[in-house]
Each structure stands twice: as C-alpha cells, then as structure tokens.
Design a protein around this motif. Structure first.
Motif, PDB file in Angstrom:
ATOM      1  N   ASP A 190       0.824  -1.217   0.000  1.00  0.00           N
ATOM      2  CA  ASP A 190       0.000   0.000   0.000  1.00  0.00           C
ATOM      3  C   ASP A 190       0.853   1.260   0.000  1.00  0.00           C
ATOM      4  OD1 ASP A 190      -2.630  -0.944  -0.180  1.00  0.00           O
ATOM      5  OD2 ASP A 190      -2.467  -1.729   1.868  1.00  0.00           O
ATOM      6  N   ALA A 191       1.922   1.236   0.794  1.00  0.00           N
ATOM      7  CA  ALA A 191       2.780   2.426   0.843  1.00  0.00           C
ATOM      8  C   ALA A 191       3.382   2.674  -0.542  1.00  0.00           C
ATOM      9  CB  ALA A 191       3.883   2.218   1.876  1.00  0.00           C
ATOM     10  N   GLY A 192       3.757   1.589  -1.201  1.00  0.00           N
ATOM     11  CA  GLY A 192       4.330   1.698  -2.556  1.00  0.00           C
ATOM     12  C   GLY A 192       3.347   2.354  -3.513  1.00  0.00           C
ATOM     13  N   PHE A 193       2.068   1.977  -3.421  1.00  0.00           N
ATOM     14  CA  PHE A 193       1.073   2.558  -4.327  1.00  0.00           C
ATOM     15  C   PHE A 193       0.841   4.037  -4.025  1.00  0.00           C
ATOM     16  CE2 PHE A 193      -1.041  -0.413  -7.312  1.00  0.00           C
ATOM     17  CZ  PHE A 193      -0.169  -1.478  -7.135  1.00  0.00           C
ATOM     18  N   ASP A 194       0.909   4.390  -2.741  1.00  0.00           N
ATOM     19  CA  ASP A 194       0.775   5.818  -2.411  1.00  0.00           C
ATOM     20  C   ASP A 194       1.915   6.609  -3.022  1.00  0.00           C
ATOM     21  OD1 ASP A 194      -1.597   5.951  -1.109  1.00  0.00           O
ATOM     22  OD2 ASP A 194      -0.752   5.468   0.872  1.00  0.00           O
ATOM     23  N   LYS A 195       3.104   6.021  -2.928  1.00  0.00           N
ATOM     24  CA  LYS A 195       4.266   6.722  -3.494  1.00  0.00           C
ATOM     25  C   LYS A 195       4.157   6.805  -5.017  1.00  0.00           C
ATOM     26  CE  LYS A 195       7.618   5.539   0.042  1.00  0.00           C
ATOM     27  NZ  LYS A 195       8.301   4.293   0.346  1.00  0.00           N
ATOM     28  N   LEU A 196       3.641   5.733  -5.597  1.00  0.00           N
ATOM     29  CA  LEU A 196       3.472   5.758  -7.056  1.00  0.00           C
ATOM     30  C   LEU A 196       2.525   6.892  -7.448  1.00  0.00           C
ATOM     31  CD1 LEU A 196       3.801   4.543  -9.920  1.00  0.00           C
ATOM     32  CD2 LEU A 196       1.910   2.992  -9.383  1.00  0.00           C
ATOM     33  N   LYS A 197       1.465   7.015  -6.677  1.00  0.00           N
ATOM     34  CA  LYS A 197       0.494   8.075  -6.971  1.00  0.00           C
ATOM     35  C   LYS A 197       1.187   9.453  -6.930  1.00  0.00           C
ATOM     36  CE  LYS A 197      -4.038   9.727  -5.729  1.00  0.00           C
ATOM     37  NZ  LYS A 197      -5.110   9.761  -4.763  1.00  0.00           N
ATOM     38  N   ALA A 198       2.028   9.605  -5.907  1.00  0.00           N
ATOM     39  CA  ALA A 198       2.746  10.888  -5.773  1.00  0.00           C
ATOM     40  C   ALA A 198       3.719  11.080  -6.942  1.00  0.00           C
ATOM     41  CB  ALA A 198       3.495  10.913  -4.434  1.00  0.00           C
ATOM     42  N   HIS A 199       4.367   9.999  -7.336  1.00  0.00           N
ATOM     43  CA  HIS A 199       5.303  10.080  -8.465  1.00  0.00           C
ATOM     44  C   HIS A 199       4.566  10.522  -9.733  1.00  0.00           C
ATOM     45  CE1 HIS A 199       8.710   9.149 -11.032  1.00  0.00           C
ATOM     46  NE2 HIS A 199       8.005   8.260 -11.722  1.00  0.00           N
ATOM     47  N   LEU A 200       3.383   9.961  -9.954  1.00  0.00           N
ATOM     48  CA  LEU A 200       2.616  10.324 -11.150  1.00  0.00           C
ATOM     49  C   LEU A 200       2.187  11.798 -11.082  1.00  0.00           C
ATOM     50  CD1 LEU A 200       0.394   7.121 -11.688  1.00  0.00           C
ATOM     51  CD2 LEU A 200       2.624   7.661 -12.668  1.00  0.00           C
ATOM     52  N   ALA A 201       1.846  12.240  -9.876  1.00  0.00           N
ATOM     53  CA  ALA A 201       1.455  13.650  -9.731  1.00  0.00           C
ATOM     54  C   ALA A 201       2.644  14.566 -10.054  1.00  0.00           C
ATOM     55  CB  ALA A 201       0.938  13.904  -8.316  1.00  0.00           C
ATOM     56  N   THR A 243      -5.368  -4.037  -9.948  1.00  0.00           N
ATOM     57  CA  THR A 243      -6.549  -3.202 -10.226  1.00  0.00           C
ATOM     58  C   THR A 243      -7.192  -2.756  -8.915  1.00  0.00           C
ATOM     59  OG1 THR A 243      -6.894  -4.555 -12.185  1.00  0.00           O
ATOM     60  CG2 THR A 243      -8.697  -3.126 -11.552  1.00  0.00           C
ATOM     61  N   ARG A 244      -7.324  -3.709  -8.000  1.00  0.00           N
ATOM     62  CA  ARG A 244      -7.942  -3.384  -6.703  1.00  0.00           C
ATOM     63  C   ARG A 244      -7.136  -2.289  -5.990  1.00  0.00           C
ATOM     64  NH1 ARG A 244      -7.684  -8.371  -4.434  1.00  0.00           N
ATOM     65  NH2 ARG A 244      -9.088  -9.260  -5.951  1.00  0.00           N
ATOM     66  N   ARG A 245      -5.827  -2.434  -6.050  1.00  0.00           N
ATOM     67  CA  ARG A 245      -4.986  -1.445  -5.358  1.00  0.00           C
ATOM     68  C   ARG A 245      -5.031  -0.079  -6.042  1.00  0.00           C
ATOM     69  NH1 ARG A 245      -2.764  -5.349  -3.130  1.00  0.00           N
ATOM     70  NH2 ARG A 245      -3.012  -5.071  -0.904  1.00  0.00           N
ATOM     71  N   LEU A 246      -5.165  -0.089  -7.344  1.00  0.00           N
ATOM     72  CA  LEU A 246      -5.312   1.203  -8.025  1.00  0.00           C
ATOM     73  C   LEU A 246      -6.581   1.879  -7.518  1.00  0.00           C
ATOM     74  CD1 LEU A 246      -4.373   0.326 -11.742  1.00  0.00           C
ATOM     75  CD2 LEU A 246      -3.012   1.647 -10.101  1.00  0.00           C
ATOM     76  N   GLY A 247      -7.612   1.054  -7.334  1.00  0.00           N
ATOM     77  CA  GLY A 247      -8.874   1.586  -6.825  1.00  0.00           C
ATOM     78  C   GLY A 247      -8.716   2.109  -5.407  1.00  0.00           C
ATOM     79  N   LYS A 248      -8.097   1.293  -4.576  1.00  0.00           N
ATOM     80  CA  LYS A 248      -7.952   1.639  -3.159  1.00  0.00           C
ATOM     81  C   LYS A 248      -7.171   2.933  -2.981  1.00  0.00           C
ATOM     82  CE  LYS A 248      -6.110  -0.514   1.021  1.00  0.00           C
ATOM     83  NZ  LYS A 248      -5.327  -1.649   1.485  1.00  0.00           N
ATOM     84  N   HIS A 249      -6.222   3.176  -3.849  1.00  0.00           N
ATOM     85  CA  HIS A 249      -5.373   4.369  -3.699  1.00  0.00           C
ATOM     86  C   HIS A 249      -5.791   5.520  -4.605  1.00  0.00           C
ATOM     87  CE1 HIS A 249      -2.640   2.433  -0.877  1.00  0.00           C
ATOM     88  NE2 HIS A 249      -3.011   1.337  -1.519  1.00  0.00           N
ATOM     89  N   GLY A 250      -7.044   5.443  -5.040  1.00  0.00           N
ATOM     90  CA  GLY A 250      -7.609   6.587  -5.765  1.00  0.00           C
ATOM     91  C   GLY A 250      -6.991   6.813  -7.133  1.00  0.00           C
ATOM     92  N   MET A 251      -6.497   5.742  -7.757  1.00  0.00           N
ATOM     93  CA  MET A 251      -5.917   5.939  -9.088  1.00  0.00           C
ATOM     94  C   MET A 251      -6.773   5.338 -10.200  1.00  0.00           C
ATOM     95  SD  MET A 251      -1.821   5.399  -8.617  1.00  0.00           S
ATOM     96  CE  MET A 251      -1.768   4.258  -7.256  1.00  0.00           C
ATOM     97  N   ALA A 252      -7.863   4.673  -9.823  1.00  0.00           N
ATOM     98  CA  ALA A 252      -8.604   3.937 -10.844  1.00  0.00           C
ATOM     99  C   ALA A 252      -9.697   4.759 -11.509  1.00  0.00           C
ATOM    100  CB  ALA A 252      -9.222   2.685 -10.231  1.00  0.00           C
ATOM    101  N   LYS A 253     -10.179   5.741 -10.794  1.00  0.00           N
ATOM    102  CA  LYS A 253     -11.268   6.517 -11.385  1.00  0.00           C
ATOM    103  C   LYS A 253     -10.965   7.987 -11.198  1.00  0.00           C
ATOM    104  CE  LYS A 253     -15.179   3.630 -11.830  1.00  0.00           C
ATOM    105  NZ  LYS A 253     -15.859   2.697 -10.948  1.00  0.00           N
TER     106      LYS A 253
END
Ligand code: BG6
Length: 493
Positions: A91-102, A129-139
């Motif tokens: 989960d922490a990795g996905f949060d960081k990914l989100k920040a990287h994309l931003a 896919t589920r994790r993208l959803g959970k971390h607000g990246m899917a929609k």
C-alpha cells in the motif's frame, strides 16, 4: 487524431514485452507524430532496477525500432521515461506511485490522464486493479475531466469460471469502458485488413457465404518452441495460449456480419454473434498433439518433454486442431477447421477460404488428382503478408488443360516493409479511448464457454500417444484424420 496528454504506466516493466514491443511501439508512435507532446512513461516492477532500466529500454528501442544509439531523437524520448519499484501488494508503494505520477503531471503537463498497462503475470491483474482503486488511481475524482484506462494482457482467465471471476473483480473497480483487454493479433495490419478486404470492396462479400464457400481453414503455425517459457506453457498449452484468443479473434473477423459502423460497440456486437452461433464443439471434433524431438530449419531440436522446466511426462498440448460450425444464416453447414501449434514445419498464420467446385467439370486438370482444384483465397497474416486468389487457367498448348495459378497481393510490394508491431496501433487506440480492437467481457466469456468443455474433457483422459508429431513436421496425424473424416485435407504449411 492525437491522444490527449497522458502518462503510460507499465506494470511488469522488467519483463520482455516492455523492452521488445511496448517501448519500441511508443517510440515509433512518437516519431510518427502520433503521441501528444505532453507525455511520459513509467515502468513499474517489483525489483529495484532504477540503475539499469533506462539503458535496457534504450537497447530495446534500438533493436526493436532500428534506431542508432546517437540518434538525436532518442534522448528527448528517453528523458520522459522513469522507473518505479514497488511490490504489487504494498500500500505504501502505491501511495508513493500516486505521488510520483502527480510529480510527472507537473513536470510534463500530462494533466492527470493515465493509461495503466498490466504486463504482469495474470495472478496480479485483479490485485493491481484493486490497489489502483484503493489508492484513488482507478477513477477520476468527481468533477475531474481526466481519464483512466487499463490495458490488461492475456491470458484473460484459464477457463470460463476464472475469466468470469476476473471480469467481476476488475469490473468492481473499473467501468467496462475503462478496460482494454488486449489481444495483439487485433493490432496486426493483416488481421484488420480482413475486414477491409470483406467490407471495403464490392466483389467479395456476395460470395462470402455458404452458397459459395466449401470450408474455411485458419492456421496459426509456429516453428519456434516454447522459448524457455516452460512453467507458463505447462499450464497453458496451445488452446489457452493461442486458439481461444488469437485464432478466435481472427475467426470472428472472417465470419462476422458487416457491422453498421466501425465503432467499438458495433464491431464487438457482431463478433459476439459469431461466437454465440457456435453451438458447442463436440470433443470428437478436436485433436491435440505434442512435439517430440526433430529438426527445424535443419537444426536438431529437443522434444517438448525435454524442454527446460517441463515435466518429462507432460500431457500439455503443443498443438490443437478443431472443427466447428457457425450455425447462422450465412454459415450453416460450412465447416471451419482451426489449428495452432508450436515446432511445426514453418511459421505461417493464414486464413484459407476454399470455394465450392463449379457445377460441371468441362476441362481436364493438369494436376495428378482427377478433381479440379478449387478456387482458394488465402489471407496470409504472417510472414510474407498478403492475399492471394488461386484459380484455374488454360495451360498453353493444343489441348485444353487446366493448371492452378495465383493472383497475389503482397504488402511488402505494394506498401513497402512495415516496421510496425501490433502494439503500436493498440496503444494508440487505448490512448484515444477507442476499444474497437480490444476484447469485451462478453466476448472473452463466449470463447471460454466454447473451449472450457474441451479442456475439461481432455484433462480427464490422458493423452496416450504423446509425443505424436516430430518437431519440424506438419503436425500430428490425428489432425489430418480430423479433415479426412470430411473427405478434406489441410492446405500444406
Ligand atoms: C503469444 C503466445 O500470445 O502469441 C506465444 O503466448 C506465441 O506463445 C505468440 O508465440 C504468437 O504471436 P506472433 O505475433 O508471433 O504470431
């Protein structure tokens, strides 16, 4: 049309596909002016490859795209590529990914649009896919105008039940119009040209039916073996690897009714009707094979059971052939014979349309057989891409004898050699949001519904005579017998 600014995020970027196909495809699109100028690529994988990823991808682009190392266009493209390491369940990795994309959005003005590409082992499709959803990246968030799309590689399920489950899991997070199930055969020019040949010309469609066509063959023959993919192939086999997806896609293009437009919905509807008109494939209309040792292109090769990480008693099929009928107005009574296999004599993917004989044989044939050879349209998907029409012609001389001749169109002669791989068109379409050349949930389930009973029946009965064809041959005898039952023969590879 040029897509809107976006970031392409490739999960599983350490795999072969990214380097050999995806990056060269993106580079080509860029060089052809088809990518937005505001654009970035992020490779995501589990290992920390930050030091080697860039050079490795550069190497792939050079090899796959025929680009020189010092080409001045390469550097600006490479500058847009970054690497990001995370476990797929972190989960922490996905949060960081989100920040990287931003961050990339600010740097490259990519405006929040995302094309995720899941080039990972299938067991990760749903998790990611589920994790993208959970971390607000899917929609896109409410009120946001940006888009999120997800390309999912094959194999999409291993049978009907698993495909349904996967569809449910993914549809829980994403709307169907965000999902792009890829089949790289649909990206091939020659596959798309089947529709152009049929519906962009006036003279073929009137004879494209049961009144004129005797039978249809679709062959996907490969001379390569399993290329070190033992563990994958052991679980897959020829049906799951090629027949259920690539060959069935080709079949749908050969057999479908003209759609009322080339929009995704219209094309998918017609394809689905074809698959649904196949009323089951009786198991006695199927055969399977496995290659033993032999010679391919003059070189000795080992049999399937001797390949690395393959069981010495494996019953996985490396060849499969089936006979089916499409029970609709156009095709009732016309058999379709499909075959796919590894380590065959040649690499040939083609569709062969065999027409009925003329009602009366007025002329003698020059061939050894008494029967006059039928008219045949061959659509060669690869290699030597092209289309040919075989017909009878008078052999010059004082008697009236017939010989078979070919009228041929070759892509290379007409248009020059194309360097495009199928992924170029598909990546572009996904960035544009056009799902015409992608599989739909219903389609995937319809083809699995046809093949699952066959796989189940095969699993119950041990394949006794494996290996039953030599590497480098035309395939097992049982495949010939399948057609011989109908008094027919496969076209030679
Ligand atoms: C892949 C299969 O989907 O398609 C491979 O997993 C196969 O086993 C390949 O070799 C064939 O693709 P192409 O484009 O080389 O015909």
């Amino acid at each position: 049309r040029i897509p809107e600014p976006c970031i392409v995020v490739i999960f599983g970027a350490s795999g072969d596909l990214t380097k050999r196909k995806l990056l060269p495809a993106l580079y080509h699109l860029d060089q052809s002016g088809l990518l937005p100028k505001d654009f970035a690529v992020v490779g995501v994988a589990r290992r920390d490859l930050s030091a080697t990823f860039g050079p490795d991808m550069k190497d792939g682009i050079m090899k796959g795209g025929g680009v020189e190392e010092n080409d001045p266009k390469l550097k600006p493209f490479m500058d847009r590529i970054s690497y990001f390491a995370t476990e797929f369940d972190d989960d922490a990795g996905f949060d960081k990914l989100k920040a990287h994309l931003a961050e990339l959005d600010s740097k490259f003005n990519t405006q929040g649009n995302r094309l995720f590409y899941l080039a990972v082992a299938p067991e990760f499709f749903a998790d990611i896919t589920r994790r993208l959803g959970k971390h607000g990246m899917a929609k896109p968030e409410a009120g946001d105008k940006h888009w999120v799309r997800v390309i999912i590689e094959k194999p999409f399920g291993t049978d009907l039940e698993s495909a349904r489950k996967l569809n449910d899991e993914i549809n829980d997070v994403l709307a169907e119009d965000q999902i792009f199930r890829i089949d790289h055969y649909l990206g091939k020019e020659t596959v798309q040209n089947i529709l152009v040949f049929r519906f962009g010309n006036g003279i073929f469609e009137p004879v494209w039916n049961r009144n004129f066509i005797d039978h249809v063959e679709i062959t996907a023959a490969e001379s390569i073996g399993i290329e070190g993919r033992g563990p994958f192939y052991e679980k897959a086999g020829a049906v799951r690897d090629v027949l259920q997806n690539h060959v069935m896609e080709v079949l749908s293009f050969v057999a479908m009714e003209p759609p009322d437009s080339f929009e995704a919905e219209a094309v998918r509807t017609e394809k689905l009707k074809v698959w649904r008109a196949i009323e089951g494939i009786p198991v006695n209309n199927t055969v399977r094979g496995q290659y033993g040792p032999g010679k391919v292109d003059g070189k000795e090769v080992v049999g399937y059971r001797q390949e690395d990480r393959v069981s010495p008693t494996s019953s996985t099929e490396t060849f499969a052939a089936i006979r089916l009928e499409i029970e609709n107005w156009r095709w009732a009574g016309v058999p379709f014979y499909l075959r796919a296999g590894k380590r065959l004599a040649k690499r040939v993917t083609e569709v062969t349309i065999v027409f009925k004989q003329p009602p009366l044989h007025l002329f003698k044939s020059n061939s050894s057989e008494d029967n006059i050879a039928p008219n045949i349209i061959k659509m060669r998907i690869q290699p030597d891409e092209g289309i040919s029409l075989q017909f009878g012609a008078k052999v010059p001389g004082p008697t009236t004898n017939l010989a078979q001749v070919n009228m041929a169109f070759s892509y290379a002669d007409a248009f020059g050699k194309s360097s495009a791989n199928g992924y170029e068109r598909l990546l572009l379409d996904a960035m544009l949001g056009d799902a015409t050349l992608f599989a739909h949930r219903d389609g995937v389930e319809a083809t699995w519904a046809l093949f699952t009973p066959i796989l189940e029946a095969w699993a119950k009965v041990e394949a006794k005579h494996f290996p039953n064809y030599a590497a480098g041959s035309e395939g097992p005898e049982c495949a010939d017998e399948l057609l011989a039952k109908d008094g027919r023969k496969w076209v030679e590879l």
